[in-house]
Design a protein around this motif. Structure first.
Motif, mmCIF file in Angstrom:
data_model
loop_
_atom_site.group_PDB
_atom_site.id
_atom_site.type_symbol
_atom_site.label_atom_id
_atom_site.label_comp_id
_atom_site.label_asym_id
_atom_site.label_seq_id
_atom_site.Cartn_x
_atom_site.Cartn_y
_atom_site.Cartn_z
ATOM 1 N N LEU A 191 11.167 17.079 -75.369
ATOM 2 C CA LEU A 191 11.172 15.857 -74.567
ATOM 3 C C LEU A 191 9.922 15.019 -74.781
ATOM 4 C CD1 LEU A 191 12.581 17.324 -71.218
ATOM 5 C CD2 LEU A 191 13.830 16.280 -73.114
ATOM 6 N N GLU A 192 9.183 15.306 -75.821
ATOM 7 C CA GLU A 192 7.998 14.505 -76.121
ATOM 8 C C GLU A 192 8.394 13.168 -76.725
ATOM 9 O OE1 GLU A 192 5.324 16.711 -78.517
ATOM 10 O OE2 GLU A 192 5.027 18.320 -77.037
ATOM 11 N N ILE A 193 7.468 12.215 -76.626
ATOM 12 C CA ILE A 193 7.753 10.860 -77.088
ATOM 13 C C ILE A 193 7.965 10.805 -78.598
ATOM 14 C CG2 ILE A 193 5.358 10.182 -77.492
ATOM 15 C CD1 ILE A 193 8.118 8.048 -75.841
ATOM 16 N N THR A 194 7.451 11.814 -79.308
ATOM 17 C CA THR A 194 7.608 11.838 -80.761
ATOM 18 C C THR A 194 8.901 12.505 -81.205
ATOM 19 O OG1 THR A 194 6.333 13.901 -80.814
ATOM 20 C CG2 THR A 194 5.113 11.831 -81.157
ATOM 21 N N GLY A 195 9.649 13.082 -80.259
ATOM 22 C CA GLY A 195 10.899 13.746 -80.616
ATOM 23 C C GLY A 195 12.039 12.759 -80.813
ATOM 24 N N ALA A 196 12.971 13.122 -81.685
ATOM 25 C CA ALA A 196 14.104 12.231 -81.967
ATOM 26 C C ALA A 196 15.096 12.201 -80.813
ATOM 27 C CB ALA A 196 14.803 12.676 -83.251
ATOM 28 N N ALA A 197 15.264 13.334 -80.122
ATOM 29 C CA ALA A 197 16.266 13.417 -79.063
ATOM 30 C C ALA A 197 15.965 12.475 -77.909
ATOM 31 C CB ALA A 197 16.377 14.856 -78.552
ATOM 32 N N ILE A 198 14.677 12.273 -77.602
ATOM 33 C CA ILE A 198 14.309 11.432 -76.466
ATOM 34 C C ILE A 198 14.619 9.964 -76.729
ATOM 35 C CG2 ILE A 198 11.949 10.882 -77.174
ATOM 36 C CD1 ILE A 198 13.089 11.978 -73.657
ATOM 37 N N TRP A 199 14.830 9.604 -77.991
ATOM 38 C CA TRP A 199 15.197 8.225 -78.334
ATOM 39 C C TRP A 199 16.703 8.078 -78.553
ATOM 40 C CZ3 TRP A 199 11.646 4.534 -77.804
ATOM 41 C CH2 TRP A 199 10.301 4.903 -77.834
ATOM 42 N N ILE A 200 17.314 9.047 -79.204
ATOM 43 C CA ILE A 200 18.730 8.929 -79.549
ATOM 44 C C ILE A 200 19.614 9.076 -78.317
ATOM 45 C CG2 ILE A 200 20.616 9.994 -80.843
ATOM 46 C CD1 ILE A 200 18.648 10.652 -83.048
ATOM 47 N N ASN A 201 19.361 10.068 -77.487
ATOM 48 C CA ASN A 201 20.240 10.343 -76.343
ATOM 49 C C ASN A 201 20.290 9.210 -75.319
ATOM 50 O OD1 ASN A 201 21.044 12.782 -77.417
ATOM 51 N ND2 ASN A 201 19.554 13.989 -76.277
ATOM 52 N N PRO A 202 19.159 8.614 -74.917
ATOM 53 C CA PRO A 202 19.264 7.465 -73.991
ATOM 54 C C PRO A 202 20.004 6.281 -74.601
ATOM 55 C CG PRO A 202 17.050 8.373 -73.934
ATOM 56 C CD PRO A 202 17.757 9.039 -75.077
ATOM 57 N N PHE A 203 19.821 6.065 -75.908
ATOM 58 C CA PHE A 203 20.536 4.974 -76.571
ATOM 59 C C PHE A 203 22.043 5.222 -76.549
ATOM 60 C CE2 PHE A 203 22.003 2.920 -80.622
ATOM 61 C CZ PHE A 203 21.855 1.616 -80.177
ATOM 62 N N ILE A 204 22.448 6.479 -76.774
ATOM 63 C CA ILE A 204 23.865 6.829 -76.685
ATOM 64 C C ILE A 204 24.374 6.617 -75.263
ATOM 65 C CG2 ILE A 204 25.508 8.745 -76.802
ATOM 66 C CD1 ILE A 204 23.972 9.820 -79.177
ATOM 67 N N GLY A 205 23.535 6.934 -74.263
ATOM 68 C CA GLY A 205 23.922 6.713 -72.874
ATOM 69 C C GLY A 205 24.201 5.255 -72.568
ATOM 70 N N VAL A 206 23.383 4.364 -73.101
ATOM 71 C CA VAL A 206 23.598 2.927 -72.897
ATOM 72 C C VAL A 206 24.892 2.478 -73.568
ATOM 73 C CG1 VAL A 206 22.681 0.619 -73.393
ATOM 74 C CG2 VAL A 206 21.139 2.440 -72.649
ATOM 75 N N LEU A 207 25.130 2.942 -74.779
ATOM 76 C CA LEU A 207 26.368 2.599 -75.482
ATOM 77 C C LEU A 207 27.592 3.118 -74.728
ATOM 78 C CD1 LEU A 207 25.409 3.333 -79.204
ATOM 79 C CD2 LEU A 207 25.412 1.133 -78.028
ATOM 80 N N THR A 208 27.452 4.282 -74.100
ATOM 81 C CA THR A 208 28.566 4.836 -73.327
ATOM 82 C C THR A 208 28.924 3.934 -72.157
ATOM 83 O OG1 THR A 208 27.840 7.073 -73.913
ATOM 84 C CG2 THR A 208 29.385 6.858 -72.079
ATOM 85 N N LEU A 209 27.911 3.482 -71.411
ATOM 86 C CA LEU A 209 28.164 2.607 -70.263
ATOM 87 C C LEU A 209 28.819 1.300 -70.703
ATOM 88 C CD1 LEU A 209 24.864 3.085 -68.208
ATOM 89 C CD2 LEU A 209 27.104 4.124 -67.792
#
Length: 330
Positions: A191-209
């Motif tokens: 969950l660090e700011i340098t991790g890929a998951a912390i950027w990709i997953n929220p973006f997918i969440g926005v696309l889902t909404l």
């Protein structure tokens, strides 16, 4: 810190166990549980295949393709969950396959409602004088000040585009995540700011909404028109699959990352949380499959107008189906 590390079972810090390790550690209860869940997933898949044959024989194109896509959400998720339960290290692949399939289903639900109305042209012809509400969930349910919009071809295109973008982007981002994961750059627990998951997953969440909004707009405005084809319970099943496959899984993942779900060798906290999620999903999708099988396995005949019927919404639906039939004949 060294003392704390010594008290932790080494297996709690390892990767998920191999399939053979899972089989070897099963007791009598575990064997019975895994057997029952595998049976449920198999029955879900067999019911879906039987439904596909029925739909293919009794429903004209292109509606039959759409119904097969929508009807397959629960069986596909149950099958992938069963594979992930037996092969814990494949969880990332099975979850992304399920999520990518359901991303397409969101778009297909919108298309199904249009096809139940008789197609795009029939829908536009008999909705040209109407104004659609757009203040609905999940994006604008509280924005009561939003004006109603006219039903135009451009508006219909934007609704389709809003749902289609998620089907495309979710698949692309899933493949990208797998590529990063093989290189060690994608980790859901990072969950660090340098991790890929912390950027990709929220973006997918926005696309889902964004993708859910057009489907909700269409449903809220034509649900009474399509009441005779049981669109409300069908939409409810779609929403239930959405909540169970997305929200429930996210909650269990958060509990596992937080350590609320304890480690139980050979499963770490994250692997154990994923196992719980998959086992629950199999049971839930099995029940949903039984309900959707009942809803979609019906006689697909053209609705005829009852001369004693004064329901305006039914009259509108008959006109939509009649217009669609005239277009096919022409």
């Amino acid at each position: 810190m060294d003392y704390l590390n010594e008290t932790i079972d080494p297996s709690c810090l390892h990767e998920p166990p191999l399939a053979l390790d899972v089989i070897h550690q099963l007791d009598m209860f575990g064997v019975a549980l895994y057997s029952i869940l595998t049976f449920m997933a198999s029955v879900s898949l067999l019911l879906y295949l039987e439904e596909c044959v029925y739909i293919y024989k009794n429903v004209p194109s292109p509606k039959k393709t759409t119904i097969i896509w929508v009807n397959g959400a629960a069986p596909v998720i149950a099958t992938m969950s069963c594979l992930g339960m037996w092969i814990p290290r494949a969880t990332m692949f099975t979850d992304m396959t399920s999520n990518s399939y359901f991303a397409v289903v969101i778009y297909k639900v919108l298309i199904l409602m249009l096809e139940e109305c008789g197609g795009d042209e029939a829908f536009l012809r008999y909705s040209e004088s109407q104004m659609f509400r757009i203040n609905t969930g999940p994006c604008c349910c509280c924005c009561l000040c939003l004006p109603r919009v006219p039903v135009t071809r451009q508006m219909l295109f934007l609704l389709k585009l809003g749902s289609l973008q998620y089907a495309i982007m979710k698949t692309v981002l899933s493949i990208f995540s797998v590529v990063l994961w093989t290189n060690g750059n994608f980790d859901l627990s990072d969950l660090e700011i340098t991790g890929a998951a912390i950027w990709i997953n929220p973006f997918i969440g926005v696309l889902t909404l964004i993708s859910l909004w057009p489907v909700a707009i269409m449903f809220m405005n034509i649900r009474n028109t399509l009441r005779r084809v049981k669109i409300i319970p069908k939409y409810a099943m779609y929403q239930l699959v959405l909540i169970l496959s997305q929200l429930q899984s996210a909650i269990i993942s958060i509990l596992a990352l937080d350590g609320t779900i304890a480690c139980a060798p050979p499963f770490s906290s994250i692997a154990r949380g994923s196992m719980f999620s998959q086992q629950l999903m199999i049971i839930e999708m099995f029940i949903v499959t039984l309900v959707t099988h009942k809803l979609y396995r019906r006689t697909y005949d053209l609705i005829t107008l009852d001369p004693h019927e004064n329901d305006n919404e039914l009259n509108k639906m008959v006109k939509l189906h009649t217009a669609s039939l005239e277009e096919h004949v022409a």
